[in-house]
Design a protein around this motif. Sequence first.
Motif, PDB file in Angstrom:
ATOM      1  N   GLY A  10     -24.460  29.339  53.897  1.00 66.01           N
ATOM      2  CA  GLY A  10     -25.742  28.566  53.731  1.00 66.01           C
ATOM      3  C   GLY A  10     -25.513  27.294  54.524  1.00 66.01           C
ATOM      4  O   GLY A  10     -24.586  27.214  55.432  1.00 66.01           O
ATOM      5  N   LEU A  11     -26.218  26.411  54.125  1.00 67.07           N
ATOM      6  CA  LEU A  11     -26.373  25.200  55.071  1.00 67.07           C
ATOM      7  C   LEU A  11     -25.744  24.183  54.078  1.00 67.07           C
ATOM      8  O   LEU A  11     -26.226  23.795  52.892  1.00 67.07           O
ATOM      9  CB  LEU A  11     -27.788  24.712  55.267  1.00 67.07           C
ATOM     10  CG  LEU A  11     -28.160  23.518  55.567  1.00 67.07           C
ATOM     11  CD1 LEU A  11     -27.443  23.140  57.358  1.00 67.07           C
ATOM     12  CD2 LEU A  11     -29.708  23.309  56.116  1.00 67.07           C
ATOM     13  N   GLN A  13     -24.165  19.871  53.853  1.00 74.98           N
ATOM     14  CA  GLN A  13     -23.871  18.576  54.610  1.00 74.98           C
ATOM     15  C   GLN A  13     -22.310  18.598  55.075  1.00 74.98           C
ATOM     16  O   GLN A  13     -21.556  18.952  54.291  1.00 74.98           O
ATOM     17  CB  GLN A  13     -24.428  17.482  54.077  1.00 74.98           C
ATOM     18  CG  GLN A  13     -26.262  17.441  53.865  1.00 74.98           C
ATOM     19  CD  GLN A  13     -26.470  16.174  52.983  1.00 74.98           C
ATOM     20  OE1 GLN A  13     -25.979  15.476  52.556  1.00 74.98           O
ATOM     21  NE2 GLN A  13     -27.862  15.947  53.252  1.00 74.98           N
ATOM     22  N   THR A  90     -19.119  24.996  61.645  1.00 75.79           N
ATOM     23  CA  THR A  90     -20.297  25.975  61.835  1.00 75.79           C
ATOM     24  C   THR A  90     -19.828  27.142  62.621  1.00 75.79           C
ATOM     25  O   THR A  90     -19.218  27.013  63.617  1.00 75.79           O
ATOM     26  CB  THR A  90     -21.379  25.347  62.460  1.00 75.79           C
ATOM     27  OG1 THR A  90     -21.634  24.204  61.789  1.00 75.79           O
ATOM     28  CG2 THR A  90     -22.487  26.024  62.653  1.00 75.79           C
ATOM     29  N   GLN A 116     -23.453  33.437  57.534  1.00 81.42           N
ATOM     30  CA  GLN A 116     -23.503  32.045  58.191  1.00 81.42           C
ATOM     31  C   GLN A 116     -23.414  31.105  57.465  1.00 81.42           C
ATOM     32  O   GLN A 116     -23.722  30.813  56.599  1.00 81.42           O
ATOM     33  CB  GLN A 116     -25.010  32.245  58.839  1.00 81.42           C
ATOM     34  CG  GLN A 116     -25.199  30.786  59.629  1.00 81.42           C
ATOM     35  CD  GLN A 116     -24.441  30.794  61.059  1.00 81.42           C
ATOM     36  OE1 GLN A 116     -24.429  31.729  61.531  1.00 81.42           O
ATOM     37  NE2 GLN A 116     -23.851  29.457  61.318  1.00 81.42           N
ATOM     38  N   THR A 118     -23.354  26.749  58.068  1.00 78.45           N
ATOM     39  CA  THR A 118     -23.760  25.787  59.054  1.00 78.45           C
ATOM     40  C   THR A 118     -23.769  24.257  58.231  1.00 78.45           C
ATOM     41  O   THR A 118     -24.160  24.102  57.314  1.00 78.45           O
ATOM     42  CB  THR A 118     -25.525  25.814  59.407  1.00 78.45           C
ATOM     43  OG1 THR A 118     -25.416  27.193  59.861  1.00 78.45           O
ATOM     44  CG2 THR A 118     -26.016  24.873  60.264  1.00 78.45           C
ATOM     45  N   VAL A 119     -23.144  23.575  59.005  1.00 77.18           N
ATOM     46  CA  VAL A 119     -22.438  22.184  58.519  1.00 77.18           C
ATOM     47  C   VAL A 119     -23.255  21.297  59.488  1.00 77.18           C
ATOM     48  O   VAL A 119     -23.201  21.103  60.573  1.00 77.18           O
ATOM     49  CB  VAL A 119     -21.081  22.055  58.587  1.00 77.18           C
ATOM     50  CG1 VAL A 119     -20.796  20.500  57.932  1.00 77.18           C
ATOM     51  CG2 VAL A 119     -20.433  22.913  57.784  1.00 77.18           C
ATOM     52  N   SER A 120     -24.453  20.587  58.760  1.00 79.09           N
ATOM     53  CA  SER A 120     -25.230  19.633  59.609  1.00 79.09           C
ATOM     54  C   SER A 120     -26.079  18.850  58.390  1.00 79.09           C
ATOM     55  O   SER A 120     -26.291  19.315  57.302  1.00 79.09           O
ATOM     56  CB  SER A 120     -26.301  20.527  60.250  1.00 79.09           C
ATOM     57  OG  SER A 120     -27.271  19.738  61.000  1.00 79.09           O
TER      58      SER A 120
END
Length: 121
Positions: A10-11, A13, A90, A116, A118-120
């Motif tokens: 997942g996404l 931070q 990511t 997936q 995602t590090v954002s």
Amino acid sequence: QVQLVESGGGLVQPGGSLRLSCAASGSFLSINRMGWYRQAPGNQRELVAAIAGSGTTNYADSVKGRFTISRDNAKNTVYLQMSSLKPEDTAVYYCNADFYLYYGSAPNRYWGQGTQVTVSS
């Protein structure tokens, strides 16, 4: 037919945590080594962490101290606990495992479909 199914991506931070799971199913005698790999766009697939049937682990230098691999043999599942995540983590994360399908067989390596991460911010 042996199957590996990943979950938990997942996404997140930067600085956050995620736990990936990979469950094996199908007909097999036992599982030896299990591992996690990742592939970022434009890069080759690389080893992140692996765990032997004995429980011995090894990690890529880039994740040492931040990621922990573990396994639950009763559930035929391998986990990747990821902490202090960075944008460079990511990638699509894949699990693999070496299966002994029957007595006397050589190990067969299977891969999951990937999840997936995602590090954002």
